[in-house]
Design an enzyme around this catalytic site. Structure first.
Site, PDB file in Angstrom:
ATOM      1  N   TYR A 160       0.564  -1.023   0.048  1.00  0.00           N
ATOM      2  CA  TYR A 160       0.218  -0.673  -0.352  1.00  0.00           C
ATOM      3  C   TYR A 160       0.940   1.171   0.166  1.00  0.00           C
ATOM      4  CZ  TYR A 160      -3.087  -3.576   1.208  1.00  0.00           C
ATOM      5  OH  TYR A 160      -4.240  -4.726   1.864  1.00  0.00           O
ATOM      6  N   SER A 193     -15.743  -2.594  -1.426  1.00  0.00           N
ATOM      7  CA  SER A 193     -15.408  -1.222  -1.944  1.00  0.00           C
ATOM      8  C   SER A 193     -16.969   0.362  -2.045  1.00  0.00           C
ATOM      9  CB  SER A 193     -15.043  -1.332  -3.334  1.00  0.00           C
ATOM     10  OG  SER A 193     -13.777  -2.359  -3.006  1.00  0.00           O
ATOM     11  N   LEU A 200     -21.459  -2.020  -0.501  1.00  0.00           N
ATOM     12  CA  LEU A 200     -22.585  -2.515   0.736  1.00  0.00           C
ATOM     13  C   LEU A 200     -22.980  -1.610   1.592  1.00  0.00           C
ATOM     14  CD1 LEU A 200     -21.305  -6.011   0.776  1.00  0.00           C
ATOM     15  CD2 LEU A 200     -23.616  -6.053  -0.427  1.00  0.00           C
TER      16      LEU A 200
HETATM   17  P1  NAP Z   1     -13.923  -1.714   1.416  1.00  0.00           P
HETATM   18  O1  NAP Z   1     -13.240  -1.776   3.012  1.00  0.00           O
HETATM   19  O2  NAP Z   1     -14.999  -3.350   0.459  1.00  0.00           O
HETATM   20  O3  NAP Z   1     -14.283  -0.640   1.523  1.00  0.00           O
HETATM   21  C1  NAP Z   1     -13.665   0.453   1.563  1.00  0.00           C
HETATM   22  C2  NAP Z   1     -14.300   1.906   0.893  1.00  0.00           C
HETATM   23  O4  NAP Z   1     -16.041   2.134   0.994  1.00  0.00           O
HETATM   24  C3  NAP Z   1     -13.711   2.976   1.502  1.00  0.00           C
HETATM   25  O5  NAP Z   1     -12.265   3.250   0.804  1.00  0.00           O
HETATM   26  C4  NAP Z   1     -14.019   3.925   1.138  1.00  0.00           C
HETATM   27  O6  NAP Z   1     -14.200   4.345  -0.265  1.00  0.00           O
HETATM   28  C5  NAP Z   1     -15.937   3.650   1.759  1.00  0.00           C
HETATM   29  N1  NAP Z   1     -16.622   3.922   2.837  1.00  0.00           N
HETATM   30  C6  NAP Z   1     -16.304   3.263   3.948  1.00  0.00           C
HETATM   31  N2  NAP Z   1     -16.601   3.415   4.692  1.00  0.00           N
HETATM   32  C7  NAP Z   1     -17.990   3.748   4.921  1.00  0.00           C
HETATM   33  C8  NAP Z   1     -19.405   4.714   5.009  1.00  0.00           C
HETATM   34  N3  NAP Z   1     -19.324   3.995   6.273  1.00  0.00           N
HETATM   35  N4  NAP Z   1     -19.472   5.049   4.218  1.00  0.00           N
HETATM   36  C9  NAP Z   1     -19.557   5.070   3.150  1.00  0.00           C
HETATM   37  N5  NAP Z   1     -18.952   4.555   2.358  1.00  0.00           N
HETATM   38  C10 NAP Z   1     -17.888   4.136   3.338  1.00  0.00           C
HETATM   39  O7  NAP Z   1     -12.496  -2.378   0.892  1.00  0.00           O
HETATM   40  P2  NAP Z   1     -11.058  -2.380   0.899  1.00  0.00           P
HETATM   41  O8  NAP Z   1     -10.730  -0.764   1.986  1.00  0.00           O
HETATM   42  O9  NAP Z   1     -10.675  -2.024  -0.464  1.00  0.00           O
HETATM   43  O10 NAP Z   1     -11.163  -3.155   1.728  1.00  0.00           O
HETATM   44  C11 NAP Z   1     -10.986  -3.392   3.081  1.00  0.00           C
HETATM   45  C12 NAP Z   1      -9.757  -3.676   4.296  1.00  0.00           C
HETATM   46  O11 NAP Z   1      -8.696  -5.280   3.283  1.00  0.00           O
HETATM   47  C13 NAP Z   1      -8.427  -2.606   2.652  1.00  0.00           C
HETATM   48  O12 NAP Z   1      -8.076  -1.175   3.865  1.00  0.00           O
HETATM   49  C14 NAP Z   1      -6.847  -3.953   3.356  1.00  0.00           C
HETATM   50  O13 NAP Z   1      -6.461  -3.546   4.375  1.00  0.00           O
HETATM   51  C15 NAP Z   1      -7.654  -4.978   3.514  1.00  0.00           C
HETATM   52  N6  NAP Z   1      -7.263  -5.704   2.111  1.00  0.00           N
HETATM   53  C16 NAP Z   1      -6.480  -6.774   1.633  1.00  0.00           C
HETATM   54  C17 NAP Z   1      -6.670  -6.879   0.825  1.00  0.00           C
HETATM   55  C18 NAP Z   1      -5.952  -8.471  -0.275  1.00  0.00           C
HETATM   56  O14 NAP Z   1      -4.711  -8.868  -1.023  1.00  0.00           O
HETATM   57  N7  NAP Z   1      -5.410  -9.260   1.150  1.00  0.00           N
HETATM   58  C19 NAP Z   1      -7.019  -6.521  -0.713  1.00  0.00           C
HETATM   59  C20 NAP Z   1      -7.435  -5.839  -0.857  1.00  0.00           C
HETATM   60  C21 NAP Z   1      -7.676  -4.926   0.589  1.00  0.00           C
HETATM   61  P3  NAP Z   1     -15.496   5.231  -0.926  1.00  0.00           P
HETATM   62  O15 NAP Z   1     -15.071   6.568   0.422  1.00  0.00           O
HETATM   63  O16 NAP Z   1     -14.266   6.153  -2.410  1.00  0.00           O
HETATM   64  O17 NAP Z   1     -16.252   5.484  -1.093  1.00  0.00           O
END
Ligand code: NAP
Length: 311
Positions: A59, A210, A213
């Protein structure tokens, strides 16, 4: 938040709503990220009692770990935090490659320790499997680092069922992190049952799909960032997904909650899932998501949610 839970069979105790930080300094994942906003996301999380923070070398690369390290230094609460990071990537002549060799994993841990400004990492994951290294050998290298006190628990991420079995030959795997959410439930076939059977904690990534949901999208929402390439946000699938999310509103309203809270609480009802790590681009999203900790779903509500999103 209170009432910490144990991660699988480790001696790590966390508040189950954690923080995903790929948008904290993750310049190579999201364009135009503001680093001070990233620091503020981490500060907000820590101030609110979130103690499980998920980052990775890739990251940024490096920048997410560095910003988190800065905030930890500033806050001085290292022992209250459970820091999870991941390694396996490296750049060879500008090309990113994955390396699970024991030597590289050891170096990755040492480098993460420096960036995070700490002398131990609570949970270190092999971020992605490579093609060559036997998985039990890779995990064996992490076991050595665990015995030396450099890491406290061993994780693997993005491993197939076969790779997980090989990795866990000696029973050393504590956590598996994989993609899993209400719109992508393939992990229910094998990974979740295996995790439950072996007391491995399953940490789902993309828990909010993302942002889809959270209930903030409508059919007219402009999708003009990286999500336009995500099949969940495209065409008929997008319409169908929105219709499913819509059905959550009524259940959420009955519980004086919002859609995102219901979704996060639903994961936590599953046996193998001890924690969720929703990502955030603004501190307000951290404050919002943390409210899921107070939502307790009945079995009936879980069943209803599950059937709305049945596969
Ligand atoms: P996620 O948790 O599904 O979605 C997060 C995104 O949703 C935020 O960046 C924000 O984007 C939006 N959001 C979050 N809370 C919200 C709320 N209360 N109301 C409205 N929008 C909201 O996706 P992710 O952050 O990509 O995945 C979670 C974590 O998993 C990552 O941060 C990372 O630490 C980890 N990860 C690991 C891998 C792996 O390969 N192991 C891969 C991917 C992710 P917007 O404001 O732009 O809409």
């Amino acid at each position: 938040m209170s009432d910490k839970v144990r991660i699988g069979k480790t001696d790590l105790y966390i508040n189950p709503i954690g923080l995903g930080t790929n948008a904290v300094g993750g310049h190579n994942i999201f364009p135009n990220l503001d680093e001070e906003t990233g620091r503020e996301i981490v500060r907000t999380a820590i101030d609110q009692g979130i103690n499980f923070i998920d980052t990775a070398y890739i990251y940024g690369p490096e920048r997410s770990e560095e910003l988190i390290g800065e905030v930890i230094r500033e806050k001085g609460k290292r022992e209250q935090l459970i820091l999870a990071t991941k390694g396996a990537h490296k750049y060879v002549e500008d090309e990113m490659v994955v390396d699970n060799s024991p030597a590289f994993l050891s170096k990755s841990v040492e480098d993460s320790l420096i960036r995070l400004r700490t002398d131990y990492i609570d949970l270190f994951y092999i971020h992605f499997p490579d093609e060559h290294t036997p998985k039990d050998e890779a995990v064996g290298a992490l076991k050595k680092l665990k015995d030396e006190g450099k890491i406290r628990a061993i994780g693997v991420s993005n491993f197939s069922m076969e790779q997980l079995k090989e990795a866990n030959k000696d029973g050393y795997v504590d956590v598996i992190q994989s993609e899993y959410n209400l719109l992508k439930r393939q992990a229910e076939d094998e990974l979740l049952p295996y995790a439950k059977e072996h007391s491995i904690s399953f940490v789902p990534y993309f828990p909010l799909a993302s942002g889809l949901l959270t209930g903030k999208y409508t059919i007219n929402s402009p999708i003009n960032d990286g999500r336009s390439r995500n099949p969940l946000f495209q065409g008929k699938a997008f319409e169908e997904n929105l219709a499913k999310v819509e059905q959550l509103r009524e259940i959420a309203a009955d519980k004086d909650a919002e859609v995102a809270h219901l979704v996060l609480a639903w994961y936590l009802k599953q046996d193998a899932i001890d924690a969720v790590i929703p990502g955030a681009k603004q501190p307000e999203q951290v404050l919002h998501n943390i409210r899921a900790w107070n939502i307790h779903l009945t079995d009936e509500e879980c069943g209803r949610i599950s059937s709305i999103f049945k596969r």
